[in-house]
Motif scaffolding. Sequence first.
Motif, PDB file in Angstrom:
ATOM      1  N   ILE A 137     102.681  59.717  93.891  1.00 56.26           N
ATOM      2  CA  ILE A 137     101.734  60.689  93.219  1.00 56.26           C
ATOM      3  C   ILE A 137     102.208  60.861  91.708  1.00 56.26           C
ATOM      4  N   PHE A 138     103.428  61.004  91.404  1.00 59.40           N
ATOM      5  CA  PHE A 138     103.820  61.285  89.916  1.00 59.40           C
ATOM      6  C   PHE A 138     104.254  60.246  89.198  1.00 59.40           C
ATOM      7  N   TYR A 139     104.507  59.052  89.725  1.00 59.07           N
ATOM      8  CA  TYR A 139     104.865  57.837  89.116  1.00 59.07           C
ATOM      9  C   TYR A 139     104.349  56.570  89.617  1.00 59.07           C
ATOM     10  N   THR A 188     105.883  62.081  96.544  1.00 59.50           N
ATOM     11  CA  THR A 188     106.164  62.689  95.266  1.00 59.50           C
ATOM     12  C   THR A 188     106.323  61.311  94.291  1.00 59.50           C
ATOM     13  N   ASN A 189     107.128  60.435  94.494  1.00 56.07           N
ATOM     14  CA  ASN A 189     106.984  59.069  93.556  1.00 56.07           C
ATOM     15  C   ASN A 189     105.995  58.586  93.522  1.00 56.07           C
ATOM     16  N   PRO A 212      97.382  60.713  88.844  1.00 53.11           N
ATOM     17  CA  PRO A 212      98.042  59.990  89.631  1.00 53.11           C
ATOM     18  C   PRO A 212      96.992  58.931  89.726  1.00 53.11           C
ATOM     19  N   SER A 236      93.965  65.483  90.869  1.00 51.39           N
ATOM     20  CA  SER A 236      95.413  65.554  90.553  1.00 51.39           C
ATOM     21  C   SER A 236      95.860  66.966  90.767  1.00 51.39           C
ATOM     22  N   MET A 253      99.110  67.256  93.597  1.00 52.02           N
ATOM     23  CA  MET A 253     100.214  67.589  92.921  1.00 52.02           C
ATOM     24  C   MET A 253     100.920  68.996  93.391  1.00 52.02           C
ATOM     25  N   SER A 270     102.556  60.542  80.974  1.00 51.02           N
ATOM     26  CA  SER A 270     102.941  61.470  81.998  1.00 51.02           C
ATOM     27  C   SER A 270     101.683  62.719  82.015  1.00 51.02           C
ATOM     28  N   ASN A 271     100.526  62.572  81.005  1.00 55.80           N
ATOM     29  CA  ASN A 271      99.385  63.471  81.067  1.00 55.80           C
ATOM     30  C   ASN A 271      98.242  62.938  81.880  1.00 55.80           C
ATOM     31  N   LEU A 289     104.233  69.529  96.067  1.00 50.07           N
ATOM     32  CA  LEU A 289     105.354  70.207  95.687  1.00 50.07           C
ATOM     33  C   LEU A 289     105.607  71.447  96.501  1.00 50.07           C
TER      34      LEU A 289
END
Length: 285
Positions: free
Chosen positions: A229-231, A226-227, A242, A55, A59, A238-239, A63
């Motif tokens: 990877i993050f969601y 990004t969606n 992914p 991660s 991430m 959230s912590n 970004l």
Amino acid sequence: MFNYVKADLYRIFHKRSNQFYWLILAGLFLTFVIFGSGSANFADNKSELTEMYFSVAVMPLALFGPLIISPQFYYAVYLDEINSKGFIRLFSSGLRKSEYIVAKIISSLVYMFVVFAFLAFAYLSGFGILALLNNGVVFFTISQIELLLSLVAYLGLFTIAFSSLTNLITLKWQSSNIPLFLFFIISNGFIASLIGWLNRLPILRQFDFNPYLLSTNIGEIQKALTNGIFYGQQGQPSNQPPSAQEALKIIDSIGTQPFIIIGIYIIVTTILSFFILKHSDIKDN
């Protein structure tokens, strides 16, 4: 042409600034990861170390890759040679202008492959160090490797597409400073935002240019990445790192249309670059 490719790659790889750039980037990443995980205890669940390390790489790559990796590729391959004040000597030596366009694409692909291979080596070396410090850990899953490769492929496509577009201006002006600035402007969607604003004017409102813009289609791929990877994992805190498997499902939902439009942009801008260079006087900068 292939002699020029070899000479071009020799120039790129022996440029000290290029070497220092990637060494510093890899060094900062490894320092951040190793010292950042020094106080963590992975004795009970060693797979957490793999997830954490994965991660920490994926991430920032999603970004900041277009900001710190792609522009360097563009400058090293396309602009540094113009800035070295020897552009005119390329064609006085017998190199055809059409060969120059193709050669630059080949040089860009080879350069990207070697750099990504080096970054992968640094990444795996850091993981190996952490594994030794924690008495061995499980290796990356297939899904995690596929997600990282998807990110690398995205950055390669991002670089080629926006380099080809910005290169239309570079070949016309034969200058390095303004095109590099324009690479940032174009690749970050400012021109697409301006076109979107103009599209709201009454006279243009009936025409929707947005689906056919390069930034829009690149943005669709980036958004899916990004969606994912993050969601990617529904209900995931959230912590938590992914879920690569869920992220790949979101990436698979992109479809082929963005890739087709991006491919058309690359082909058209490459052809236009040939005509611009053919009908331009080469300046001895």
